[in-house]
Design an enzyme around this catalytic site. Structure first.
Site, mmCIF file in Angstrom:
data_model
loop_
_atom_site.group_PDB
_atom_site.id
_atom_site.type_symbol
_atom_site.label_atom_id
_atom_site.label_comp_id
_atom_site.label_asym_id
_atom_site.label_seq_id
_atom_site.Cartn_x
_atom_site.Cartn_y
_atom_site.Cartn_z
ATOM 1 N N SER A 140 0.853 -1.186 0.000
ATOM 2 C CA SER A 140 0.000 0.000 0.000
ATOM 3 C C SER A 140 0.888 1.234 0.000
ATOM 4 C CB SER A 140 -0.885 0.014 1.256
ATOM 5 O OG SER A 140 -1.619 1.226 1.345
ATOM 6 N N TYR A 153 -2.569 -1.196 10.210
ATOM 7 C CA TYR A 153 -2.515 -1.529 8.785
ATOM 8 C C TYR A 153 -1.215 -1.030 8.174
ATOM 9 C CZ TYR A 153 -3.954 -1.583 3.857
ATOM 10 O OH TYR A 153 -4.038 -1.797 2.499
#
Length: 264
Positions: A140, A153
């Site tokens: 990401s 995350y």
């Protein structure tokens, strides 16, 4: 690299990026193994792919990371080899650090990091013996930049960069490639399924996610990066790519910018 005669194993293939990539690679004549926890959803994806009769399904749960070796053995047995493992399975988060139970931090790390690492370690001997192989990892932009509401995350994605950079260096001599794919906002259900502070799903779509890149467009760009064996690629809007640049060369400026993001 052409995908002809290549066996590509995709985790998190039942929806979102994984589903779109499976459909795209099927049209590029890849032989596919599709995995996630949801067999019924995988069957639907399989039926949307070209040459669906040549696609295998293996259900697995990345959170059960101590029991993944049999899944690797099963995957290799499907077609006699695996050429590319796409580590795409994972879960996101939407909660402040102060509101996030430690059990949520652990679950995110178990799925996103330890599950991915365990599966990759289990298949690594196969790649080494073949003197060939490619790990593709969906990380990401927040694997490069920590942002509000995504602490665990972001940590899990940062960890993947460290692990796979090391793996790449260790196994260059074995002709094993590592491609880290860093999405920005992509219009998938990732925010609907994101964990909140108590471990429940958020259950709503983020505006930025809803306005993100369409999965089929993303999949075409991801397939190109895999084919070209890119080491690291950012598939995102201009703002996300700019943030990576600013983080590298002007980190204090980015900190100021990040602090201004909404945390509500």
């Amino acid at each position: 690299m052409s995908f002809n005669n290549k066996v590509v194993w995709i985790t998190g293939a039942s929806s979102g990026i994984g589903k779109a990539l499976a459909i795209e690679l099927s049209h590029q004549n890849a032989t596919l193994i599709l995995s996630s926890r949801k067999k019924a959803d995988l069957e639907l994806v399989k039926n949307e792919c070209k040459n669906s009769s040549q696609i295998k399904i293996i259900t697995l749960d990345l959170e059960d990371y101590t029991n993944l070796q049999p899944k690797v053995d099963e995957a290799i047995a499907c077609f006699g080899k695996v050429d590319v493992l796409v580590n795409n399975g994972g879960i996101s988060q939407r909660s402040l650090v102060k509101d996030t139970q430690i059990s949520v931090d652990k679950r995110i790390m178990d799925i996103n990091y330890l599950g991915t690492v365990a599966l990759s370690k289990a298949i690594l001997p196969h790649f080494i013996n073949s003197k060939s192989g490619q790990f593709v990892v969906t990380t990401s932009i927040v694997g490069k930049i920590g942002t509000p509401l995504r602490s665990s995350y972001a940590a899990s994605k940062h960890a993947l960069h460290g692990f796979f950079d090391s793996l790449r260096a260790e196994n260059h001599k074995n002709n094993i490639a590592v491609t880290l794919v860093c999405p920005g906002f992509v219009n998938t259900n990732v925010s609907l399924n994101a964990l909140t502070g108590d471990g429940s799903s958020q259950g709503k779509m983020d505006v930025a996610t809803e306005n993100g890149i369409q999965p089929d467009r993303f999949a075409k760009l991801m397939a190109k990066a895999i084919k070209n064996k890119k080491e690291e690629v950012y598939i995102s809007g201009v703002k996300e790519k700019l943030a990576v640049f600013v983080k590298r060369f002007y980190p204090k400026l980015l900190s100021i910018m990040i602090r201004k993001l909404s945390v509500t």
